[in-house]
Design a protein around this motif. Structure first.
Motif, PDB file in Angstrom:
ATOM      1  N   VAL A   8     -10.616  -6.495  -0.811  1.00 55.50           N
ATOM      2  CA  VAL A   8     -10.101  -5.047  -1.731  1.00 55.50           C
ATOM      3  C   VAL A   8      -9.411  -5.419  -2.549  1.00 55.50           C
ATOM      4  O   VAL A   8      -8.832  -6.043  -2.226  1.00 55.50           O
ATOM      5  CB  VAL A   8     -10.158  -3.558  -0.544  1.00 55.50           C
ATOM      6  CG1 VAL A   8      -9.596  -2.625  -1.586  1.00 55.50           C
ATOM      7  CG2 VAL A   8     -11.182  -3.482   0.258  1.00 55.50           C
ATOM      8  N   CYS A  11      -8.727 -12.188 -11.823  1.00 57.96           N
ATOM      9  CA  CYS A  11      -9.635 -12.329 -10.404  1.00 57.96           C
ATOM     10  C   CYS A  11     -10.208 -13.398 -10.467  1.00 57.96           C
ATOM     11  O   CYS A  11     -11.512 -13.173 -10.197  1.00 57.96           O
ATOM     12  CB  CYS A  11      -9.589 -10.895 -10.027  1.00 57.96           C
ATOM     13  SG  CYS A  11      -8.484 -10.004  -9.969  1.00 57.96           S
ATOM     14  N   GLU A  54      -2.539 -14.771 -17.714  1.00 60.96           N
ATOM     15  CA  GLU A  54      -3.108 -15.696 -16.430  1.00 60.96           C
ATOM     16  C   GLU A  54      -3.670 -16.366 -17.338  1.00 60.96           C
ATOM     17  O   GLU A  54      -4.522 -16.624 -18.140  1.00 60.96           O
ATOM     18  CB  GLU A  54      -4.555 -14.258 -16.487  1.00 60.96           C
ATOM     19  CG  GLU A  54      -5.829 -15.564 -15.320  1.00 60.96           C
ATOM     20  CD  GLU A  54      -5.991 -15.770 -14.473  1.00 60.96           C
ATOM     21  OE1 GLU A  54      -4.835 -15.384 -13.286  1.00 60.96           O
ATOM     22  OE2 GLU A  54      -6.444 -17.077 -13.990  1.00 60.96           O
ATOM     23  N   TYR A  55      -3.878 -18.047 -17.121  1.00 62.65           N
ATOM     24  CA  TYR A  55      -4.179 -19.191 -16.893  1.00 62.65           C
ATOM     25  C   TYR A  55      -5.322 -19.182 -17.622  1.00 62.65           C
ATOM     26  O   TYR A  55      -6.120 -19.751 -18.318  1.00 62.65           O
ATOM     27  CB  TYR A  55      -3.772 -20.030 -15.425  1.00 62.65           C
ATOM     28  CG  TYR A  55      -4.031 -20.992 -16.304  1.00 62.65           C
ATOM     29  CD1 TYR A  55      -2.769 -22.282 -17.128  1.00 62.65           C
ATOM     30  CD2 TYR A  55      -5.553 -21.923 -15.863  1.00 62.65           C
ATOM     31  CE1 TYR A  55      -3.339 -23.607 -17.048  1.00 62.65           C
ATOM     32  CE2 TYR A  55      -5.677 -23.438 -16.499  1.00 62.65           C
ATOM     33  CZ  TYR A  55      -4.670 -24.014 -17.305  1.00 62.65           C
ATOM     34  OH  TYR A  55      -5.002 -25.255 -17.599  1.00 62.65           O
ATOM     35  N   MET A  74      -7.758 -15.502   2.227  1.00 61.71           N
ATOM     36  CA  MET A  74      -6.081 -15.137   2.495  1.00 61.71           C
ATOM     37  C   MET A  74      -6.353 -13.790   3.235  1.00 61.71           C
ATOM     38  O   MET A  74      -5.179 -13.315   2.315  1.00 61.71           O
ATOM     39  CB  MET A  74      -4.824 -16.038   2.367  1.00 61.71           C
ATOM     40  CG  MET A  74      -4.654 -17.646   1.969  1.00 61.71           C
ATOM     41  SD  MET A  74      -3.056 -17.704   1.123  1.00 61.71           S
ATOM     42  CE  MET A  74      -2.700 -19.465   1.551  1.00 61.71           C
ATOM     43  N   ALA A  79       2.799 -15.072  -9.551  1.00 62.81           N
ATOM     44  CA  ALA A  79       2.124 -13.906  -8.794  1.00 62.81           C
ATOM     45  C   ALA A  79       0.373 -15.584  -8.731  1.00 62.81           C
ATOM     46  O   ALA A  79      -0.737 -14.998  -9.029  1.00 62.81           O
ATOM     47  CB  ALA A  79       1.513 -12.659  -8.272  1.00 62.81           C
ATOM     48  N   ILE A  80       1.282 -16.485  -7.756  1.00 63.49           N
ATOM     49  CA  ILE A  80      -0.539 -17.260  -8.743  1.00 63.49           C
ATOM     50  C   ILE A  80      -0.811 -17.930  -7.778  1.00 63.49           C
ATOM     51  O   ILE A  80      -1.709 -18.693  -7.828  1.00 63.49           O
ATOM     52  CB  ILE A  80       0.426 -18.820  -9.532  1.00 63.49           C
ATOM     53  CG1 ILE A  80       1.277 -19.152  -8.704  1.00 63.49           C
ATOM     54  CG2 ILE A  80       1.288 -18.172 -11.318  1.00 63.49           C
ATOM     55  CD1 ILE A  80       1.514 -20.736  -9.022  1.00 63.49           C
ATOM     56  N   ILE A  99      -2.236  -9.915  -5.905  1.00 61.95           N
ATOM     57  CA  ILE A  99      -1.344  -9.038  -6.315  1.00 61.95           C
ATOM     58  C   ILE A  99      -0.783  -9.357  -7.808  1.00 61.95           C
ATOM     59  O   ILE A  99       0.049  -8.120  -7.568  1.00 61.95           O
ATOM     60  CB  ILE A  99      -0.328 -10.330  -5.607  1.00 61.95           C
ATOM     61  CG1 ILE A  99       0.060 -10.773  -3.753  1.00 61.95           C
ATOM     62  CG2 ILE A  99       2.071 -10.906  -5.375  1.00 61.95           C
ATOM     63  CD1 ILE A  99       0.606 -11.741  -2.802  1.00 61.95           C
ATOM     64  N   GLY A 100      -0.584 -10.172  -8.326  1.00 62.85           N
ATOM     65  CA  GLY A 100      -0.547  -9.566  -9.833  1.00 62.85           C
ATOM     66  C   GLY A 100      -0.552  -7.938 -10.815  1.00 62.85           C
ATOM     67  O   GLY A 100      -0.347  -7.081 -11.245  1.00 62.85           O
ATOM     68  N   GLU A 152      -1.929  -5.279  -8.137  1.00 64.86           N
ATOM     69  CA  GLU A 152      -2.053  -4.073  -7.269  1.00 64.86           C
ATOM     70  C   GLU A 152      -0.238  -3.970  -7.882  1.00 64.86           C
ATOM     71  O   GLU A 152       0.328  -2.643  -8.535  1.00 64.86           O
ATOM     72  CB  GLU A 152      -1.544  -4.440  -5.993  1.00 64.86           C
ATOM     73  CG  GLU A 152      -3.457  -4.302  -5.679  1.00 64.86           C
ATOM     74  CD  GLU A 152      -3.116  -5.137  -3.658  1.00 64.86           C
ATOM     75  OE1 GLU A 152      -4.427  -4.773  -3.400  1.00 64.86           O
ATOM     76  OE2 GLU A 152      -2.122  -4.663  -3.535  1.00 64.86           O
ATOM     77  N   LEU A 202       6.097 -22.334  -9.355  1.00 64.10           N
ATOM     78  CA  LEU A 202       5.268 -22.520 -10.262  1.00 64.10           C
ATOM     79  C   LEU A 202       6.225 -23.440 -11.506  1.00 64.10           C
ATOM     80  O   LEU A 202       7.522 -22.849 -10.886  1.00 64.10           O
ATOM     81  CB  LEU A 202       5.107 -20.814 -11.057  1.00 64.10           C
ATOM     82  CG  LEU A 202       5.009 -21.434 -12.704  1.00 64.10           C
ATOM     83  CD1 LEU A 202       3.658 -22.614 -12.878  1.00 64.10           C
ATOM     84  CD2 LEU A 202       4.757 -20.057 -13.660  1.00 64.10           C
ATOM     85  N   LYS A 226       0.528  -1.420   0.038  1.00 61.88           N
ATOM     86  CA  LYS A 226      -0.215   0.132  -0.042  1.00 61.88           C
ATOM     87  C   LYS A 226       0.954   1.642  -0.060  1.00 61.88           C
ATOM     88  O   LYS A 226       0.759   2.180  -0.560  1.00 61.88           O
ATOM     89  CB  LYS A 226      -1.058  -0.379   1.470  1.00 61.88           C
ATOM     90  CG  LYS A 226      -2.612  -0.365   0.650  1.00 61.88           C
ATOM     91  CD  LYS A 226      -2.030  -1.901   0.444  1.00 61.88           C
ATOM     92  CE  LYS A 226      -2.230  -2.918  -1.052  1.00 61.88           C
ATOM     93  NZ  LYS A 226      -2.214  -3.868  -0.757  1.00 61.88           N
ATOM     94  N   TYR A 249      -6.675  -3.199  -4.297  1.00 64.23           N
ATOM     95  CA  TYR A 249      -5.944  -1.504  -4.115  1.00 64.23           C
ATOM     96  C   TYR A 249      -5.534  -0.876  -5.332  1.00 64.23           C
ATOM     97  O   TYR A 249      -4.721   0.072  -5.433  1.00 64.23           O
ATOM     98  CB  TYR A 249      -5.322  -1.613  -2.946  1.00 64.23           C
ATOM     99  CG  TYR A 249      -5.920  -1.262  -1.865  1.00 64.23           C
ATOM    100  CD1 TYR A 249      -6.137  -0.711  -0.895  1.00 64.23           C
ATOM    101  CD2 TYR A 249      -5.489  -2.999  -0.866  1.00 64.23           C
ATOM    102  CE1 TYR A 249      -6.838  -0.745   0.254  1.00 64.23           C
ATOM    103  CE2 TYR A 249      -6.560  -2.828  -0.197  1.00 64.23           C
ATOM    104  CZ  TYR A 249      -6.821  -2.054   0.700  1.00 64.23           C
ATOM    105  OH  TYR A 249      -7.537  -2.117   2.170  1.00 64.23           O
ATOM    106  N   ALA A 300      -3.453 -13.015 -12.880  1.00 65.99           N
ATOM    107  CA  ALA A 300      -3.959 -11.916 -12.307  1.00 65.99           C
ATOM    108  C   ALA A 300      -4.763 -11.691 -11.409  1.00 65.99           C
ATOM    109  O   ALA A 300      -6.492 -11.327 -11.335  1.00 65.99           O
ATOM    110  CB  ALA A 300      -4.788 -11.733 -14.048  1.00 65.99           C
ATOM    111  N   GLY A 301      -3.921 -12.102 -10.234  1.00 67.55           N
ATOM    112  CA  GLY A 301      -4.864 -12.080  -9.541  1.00 67.55           C
ATOM    113  C   GLY A 301      -4.500 -10.328  -8.259  1.00 67.55           C
ATOM    114  O   GLY A 301      -4.512  -9.654  -8.579  1.00 67.55           O
TER     115      GLY A 301
END
Ligand code: FAD
Ligand code: NAI
Length: 466
Positions: free
Chosen positions: A350, A210, A204-205, A319, A271-272, A185-186, A188, A151, A51, A352, A182-183
């Protein structure tokens, strides 16, 4: 041997909140943490540093792009990356010291070292210098958190191929950052580096970003991030990444099978997802066998072994730091003999990015799959006066309510400052409020929160401002 009522293994949002609450209730409590500092993933390498960089990079882009100029503020910003990293580190340092203060205030013993369960009611702690200390406890809480999921074919070295921790401390702005996943972490951390000048490609798979997000909200977010310059390769998998000096060659294949293609980058972020962290925890000493999603608990956060409890990322569920905190409070209350519940139906999520995304409760897809009849109320930020005046009109507020009872079942917000506004709907949902309840509550003008009221009005078809 030091004797305690409760020994908590892990000093993240699960562990430190449990420790503080135990101290408040007069329990003799120790918190074992292997890291040098308290606060876990969240404070050290997660929520807080990410953040810090999101905030700084958002302001940088506003100044470097057209946003400030359009407001009549002419500046030519110069990026000082080491200062940006320094202010991030200073904030993190102050926050972790804040937990130390709260431990002292609430008489929590911070035991420095790695804890291993050593039979029922015993925890062996090994300090950095190799010395060992044995603790006994009536109750043990496992709060050891999570780690990045690896991975196959892509080895993280945190030089060129990074996990989130590496991507939070890069010494330079990448020329081309490839993000795998593309979750949250990826998107943000991809946003941070794109704003600072990187070309960013997200692989992204799945055929959407998301996966847990309401589909319409996810599509709106993807459209917005694409407009900002983030490139997406959906339905693709990375099968290898080879580092050669300062560059990385990636091989991609369509997830459904087909011809491979290659992609060059100077940095790669993997970031998977994250997986429970149970390394060296000695679960076998009490006969606990974890499954893929961590240590199995019952609805009271108890494991199958008496006196061993589990909370946070290391067990099932979202998580998220605030989910770990909820479980921490409930777990300690139960240990103290009080009644306590966690309402898993109302845990907000959220993202961000800009625009922000905030949601709670069910998605449209979940309601359809459940066969539940529902009504939708939607209001765009283009019609919200405060958003308009601030030139932040992307996105909408969407409310899902039960067709028959009007109870709010889900809320999905994408737009300016929605992370700060979702709490209103969480309160409403905890009290089983109807959409009409929100529609009839006075909201301050001019604020973005009025969009939330207008969306609630839309459920019954009487939106007044669009
Ligand atoms: P953790 O915070 O992982 O803490 C576990 C602690 O236990 C660690 O400090 C570890 O060193 C310690 N430990 C492990 N094993 C042992 C042992 N055997 N002995 C002693 N100590 C041990 N969540 C949000 O809600 N909002 C966000 O904005 C957000 N942003 C994030 C950004 C990133 C980049 C990442 C990676 C995560 C983010 N998260 C966010 C998720 C959040 O960090 C986690 O959900 C949260 O930290 C989980 O808390 P926890 O206490 O279960 O575990
Ligand atoms: P994630 O679960 O959010 O997203 C992972 C993405 O990677 C998914 O879209 C998934 O389909 C994709 N994926 C999986 N395998 C893949 C592969 N082989 N190739 C390409 N794509 C693949 O996980 P992420 O982003 O790593 O974050 C982990 C967790 O950390 C989050 O689920 C969240 O709980 C927490 N977090 C929360 C934040 C917040 O609350 N704002 C911020 C950052 C993290």
């Amino acid at each position: 041997m030091s004797a305690y009522d409760v020994v908590i293994i892990g000093g993240g949002p699960g562990g430190y909140n449990a420790a503080i609450r135990a101290g408040q209730l007069g329990l003799k409590v120790a918190c074992v943490e292997g890291r040098e500092t308290l606060g876990g993933t969240c404070l050290n390498v997660g929520c807080m540093p990410s953040k810090a960089l999101l905030h700084a990079s958002e302001l940088y882009e506003a100044a470097a792009g057209k946003e400030f100029a359009n407001l009549g503020i002419e500046v030519k910003p110069l990026l000082n990356l080491s200062q940006m990293m320094k202010q991030k580190a200073e904030s993190v340092d102050a926050l972790t010291k804040g937990i130390e203060f709260l431990f002292r205030k609430n008489k929590v013993d911070w035991i420095k070292g790695w804890g291993r369960i050593d039979g029922v009611g015993r925890v062996m702690v090994t300090a950095a210098d190799g010395s060992q200390l044995e603790l006994s406890a009536k109750d043990i809480i496992i709060a050891t958190g999570s780690e990045p999921t690896p991975l196959p074919g892509v080895t993280i070295d945190n030089q060129r191929i990074l996990d989130s921790t590496g991507a939070l401390s890069l010494p330079e702005v990448p020329k081309h950052l490839v993000v795998i996943g593309a979750g949250v972490i990826g998107l943000e951390l991809g946003s941070v580096w794109r704003r600072l000048g990187s070309e960013v490609t997200v692989v992204e798979y799945l055929d959407r970003i998301c996966p847990g997000l309401d589909l319409e909200t996810g599509k709106t977010l993807q459209r917005s991030l694409s407009k900002q310059g983030m490139a997406f390769k959906l339905g693709s998998k990375v099968t290898s990444a080879v580092v050669d000096g300062k560059s990385v060659s990636l091989t991609l294949e369509p997830a459904a099978g087909g011809a491979a293609e290659s992609l060059q980058a100077d940095y790669v972020l993997v970031a998977i997802g994250r997986r429970p962290y149970i390394e060296g925890l000695g679960l076998e000493s009490v006969g606990l066998a974890p499954n893929q999603r961590g240590i199995v608990e019952n609805e009271h956060l108890k494991t199958s072994v008496g006196g061993v409890w589990v909370i946070g990322d290391v067990t099932s569920g979202l998580m998220l730091a605030h989910k770990a905190e909820e479980e921490a409070i409930a777990c300690i209350e139960r240990i103290a003999g009080h009644a306590a519940e966690v309402n898993y139906e109302v845990i907000p999520s959220v993202i961000y990015t800009k625009p922000e995304v905030a949601s709670a409760g069910k998605t449209e897809e979940q309601l359809r799959a459940e066969g539940r009849a529902y009504k939708v109320g939607k209001f765009p930020f283009t019609a919200n006066s405060r958003a308009k005046i601030n030139h932040e009109t992307e996105g909408f507020a969407k409310v899902l309510a039960d067709e028959r009872t009007d109870e709010i079942l889900g809320v999905h917000l994408i737009g300016p400052s929605v992370s700060e506004m979702i709490g209103e709907y969480c309160v409403a949902m905890e009290f089983a409020a109807s959409s009409a309840d929100i529609a009839l509550i006075c909201h301050p003008h001019p604020t973005r929160s009025e969009a939330l009221r207008q969306a609630a009005m839309a459920v019954e078809g009487w939106t007044m401002q669009a």
